[in-house]
Design an enzyme around this catalytic site. Structure first.
Site, PDB file in Angstrom:
ATOM      1  CB  SER A  55      43.316  54.242  48.099  1.00  0.00           C
ATOM      2  OG  SER A  55      42.494  55.205  48.734  1.00  0.00           O
ATOM      3  CG  ASP A  87      45.226  49.631  47.515  1.00  0.00           C
ATOM      4  OD1 ASP A  87      45.747  48.731  46.839  1.00  0.00           O
ATOM      5  OD2 ASP A  87      44.011  49.646  47.828  1.00  0.00           O
ATOM      6  CG  HIS A  88      44.638  50.290  43.256  1.00  0.00           C
ATOM      7  ND1 HIS A  88      44.684  49.432  42.182  1.00  0.00           N
ATOM      8  CD2 HIS A  88      43.922  49.653  44.208  1.00  0.00           C
ATOM      9  CE1 HIS A  88      44.017  48.343  42.466  1.00  0.00           C
ATOM     10  NE2 HIS A  88      43.553  48.427  43.697  1.00  0.00           N
ATOM     11  CD  GLU A 139      45.683  45.126  38.956  1.00  0.00           C
ATOM     12  OE1 GLU A 139      45.740  45.678  40.069  1.00  0.00           O
ATOM     13  OE2 GLU A 139      44.634  45.110  38.282  1.00  0.00           O
ATOM     14  N   GLY A 185      34.822  46.338  45.107  1.00  0.00           N
ATOM     15  CA  GLY A 185      33.474  46.734  45.496  1.00  0.00           C
ATOM     16  C   GLY A 185      32.657  45.571  46.045  1.00  0.00           C
ATOM     17  N   GLY A 217      40.475  43.075  45.271  1.00  0.00           N
ATOM     18  CA  GLY A 217      39.036  42.871  45.131  1.00  0.00           C
ATOM     19  C   GLY A 217      38.579  41.570  45.765  1.00  0.00           C
ATOM     20  CB  ALA A 218      40.275  39.319  47.860  1.00  0.00           C
ATOM     21  CG  ASP A 261      38.515  49.622  51.011  1.00  0.00           C
ATOM     22  OD1 ASP A 261      37.978  49.897  52.095  1.00  0.00           O
ATOM     23  OD2 ASP A 261      38.791  50.504  50.176  1.00  0.00           O
ATOM     24  CB  SER A 262      34.121  46.038  49.940  1.00  0.00           C
ATOM     25  OG  SER A 262      34.510  46.710  48.767  1.00  0.00           O
TER      26      SER A 262
HETATM   27  P1  13P Z   1      37.488  44.942  47.909  1.00  0.00           P
HETATM   28  O1  13P Z   1      36.656  46.002  47.261  1.00  0.00           O
HETATM   29  O2  13P Z   1      37.089  43.583  47.494  1.00  0.00           O
HETATM   30  O3  13P Z   1      37.547  45.077  49.399  1.00  0.00           O
HETATM   31  O4  13P Z   1      38.998  45.123  47.362  1.00  0.00           O
HETATM   32  C1  13P Z   1      39.883  46.018  47.972  1.00  0.00           C
HETATM   33  C2  13P Z   1      41.121  46.203  47.186  1.00  0.00           C
HETATM   34  O5  13P Z   1      41.457  45.483  46.264  1.00  0.00           O
HETATM   35  C3  13P Z   1      41.985  47.313  47.575  1.00  0.00           C
HETATM   36  O6  13P Z   1      43.083  47.451  46.740  1.00  0.00           O
HETATM   37  O1  G3H Z   2      41.021  49.195  45.453  1.00  0.00           O
HETATM   38  C1  G3H Z   2      40.592  50.274  45.824  1.00  0.00           C
HETATM   39  C2  G3H Z   2      40.311  50.535  47.239  1.00  0.00           C
HETATM   40  O2  G3H Z   2      39.131  49.927  47.636  1.00  0.00           O
HETATM   41  C3  G3H Z   2      40.406  51.996  47.564  1.00  0.00           C
HETATM   42  O3  G3H Z   2      39.258  52.736  47.280  1.00  0.00           O
HETATM   43  O4  G3H Z   2      40.088  54.932  46.324  1.00  0.00           O
HETATM   44  O5  G3H Z   2      37.824  54.755  47.419  1.00  0.00           O
HETATM   45  O6  G3H Z   2      39.906  54.627  48.787  1.00  0.00           O
HETATM   46  P1  G3H Z   2      39.260  54.345  47.446  1.00  0.00           P
HETATM   47 ZN    ZN Z   3      42.648  46.869  44.691  1.00  0.00          ZN
END
Ligand code: 13P
Ligand code: G3H
Ligand code: ZN
Length: 318
Positions: A55, A87-88, A139, A185, A217-218, A261-262
């Site tokens: 990210s 990412d994002h 997206e 999250g 977010g999976a 990620d979570s």
């Molecule tokens: P989670 O918070 O579900 O792990 O999603 C991570 C994500 O979408 C990173 O781009």
């Molecule tokens: O989708 C977002 C990711 O979980 C990244 O989170 O900006 O805290 O690294 P972060």
């Molecule tokens: Zn994401």
């Protein structure tokens, strides 16, 4: 630096195989040496292609030179199927920077803008990225939850299937992230029986045949990890993820990248809490960081095998 010099591949050939064979490439978020090596170890053990996701805030945390130095140190071969993905990415400048330092894939996330502005912002990135053979994800629709350190979204808007063909044709993106009920999250569902919007997914897949779709977010939020965290002094209550069965079903319906990620954060935290609690006299960080890295590798392995179905898939790539 061109990403191929780091042994990386873009996501195009990974997604083509995932679409044909109904599995998903995991995108695992990393932010330091331990998390990077945990993800790489899992991919190598499982013979799975993996997207190493970074990210903007993680890139800031590590520093660009440090990240690229670590990637070089991993001695990746193109036959292993590793992509390095932003990412994002919030705007053109961060995507351009990522491409210039060696990323093989970027996400431009202009999903909070109007359709027209999202198209314009995305096309700007695609035009630049494709000159370097870097793949681009964008997206449509918005997810609830935390998308960046400074952005808290509380509501979600499902992707409108009426928009997807226009968006993909106008932008020439390589993959599309959609909103069908997942969220970032650890607090994704209030009830256990909440379902993803499979009717929306199926309509999008019908309108974009053989086009790679992405699920953000999976995380599945393994309850075993929550229990360990709480047993060793943590306080996390009401955390619920996406059901494994629903994620597997999505992989059969053109979802070929699943972002996690979570779950990995939970694994890392659970192992550190347990290690420090069981050995209160330890003050050698290498000891608890080794436990954290091992737990994260194990979580990646579980998800590669039980959700993504991407194990033993690297041999299919030239
Ligand atoms: P989670 O918070 O579900 O792990 O999603 C991570 C994500 O979408 C990173 O781009
Ligand atoms: O989708 C977002 C990711 O979980 C990244 O989170 O900006 O805290 O690294 P972060
Ligand atoms: Zn994401």
């Amino acid at each position: 630096m061109k990403y191929s010099e780091l042994g990386l591949v873009n996501t195009n050939q990974l997604f083509a195989d995932a679409l044909t064979n109904n599995y998903a490439i995991p995108a695992f978020n990393i932010y330091n040496m331990e998390t990077l090596t945990a993800v790489i170890d899992a991919a190598r053990i499982a013979h799975s292609p993996v997207i190493i996701a970074v990210s903007e805030s993680a890139l800031k945390y590590m520093g660009s030179d440090m990240l690229i130095g670590m990637i070089r140190g991993a001695k990746i071969s193109p036959t292993e199927g590793f992509a390095l993905h932003l990412d994002h990415g919030k705007d053109f400048n961060i995507c351009k920077h990522a491409i210039e330092i060696g990323f093989s894939s970027v996400m431009i996330d202009a999903s909070k803008l109007s359709l027209t502005d999202n198209i314009n912002a995305t096309k700007h990135v695609v035009d630049f990225a494709h000159q370097y053979d870097v793949s681009v994800e964008a997206e449509l629709g918005t997810l609830a939850g935390i998308e960046d350190e400074n952005t808290f979204g509380t509501t979600s808007t499902y992707t409108n299937p009426d928009d997807v063909e226009t968006f993909v044709n106008a932008t020439d993106i390589d993959s599309l992230a959609i909103a069908i009920g997942t969220s970032h999250g650890a607090y994704k569902r209030k009830r256990d029986d909440e379902e993803l919007q499979f009717d929306i997914l199926s309509e999008i897949a019908r309108r974009l045949p053989q086009f790679p779709l992405v699920l953000h977010g999976a995380s599945s939020i393994p309850q075993k990890l929550i229990t360990t965290i709480n047993e060793f002094g943590g306080k996390i209550s009401g955390a619920r993820g996406i059901d494994d069965t629903q994620l597997r079903r999505a992989t059969q319906m053109n979802i070929c990248k699943i972002n996690v990620d979570s779950d990995l954060r939970l694994a890392f935290t659970a192992a550190i809490r347990k290690s420090l609690s069981e050995k209160p006299d330890n003050f050698n960080p290498r000891e608890f960081l080794s436990s954290a890295r091992a737990e994260m590798t194990q979580t990646c392995l579980n998800e590669i095998k039980n959700i993504m179905g991407s194990n033993d898939k690297i041999n299919t790539h030239p």
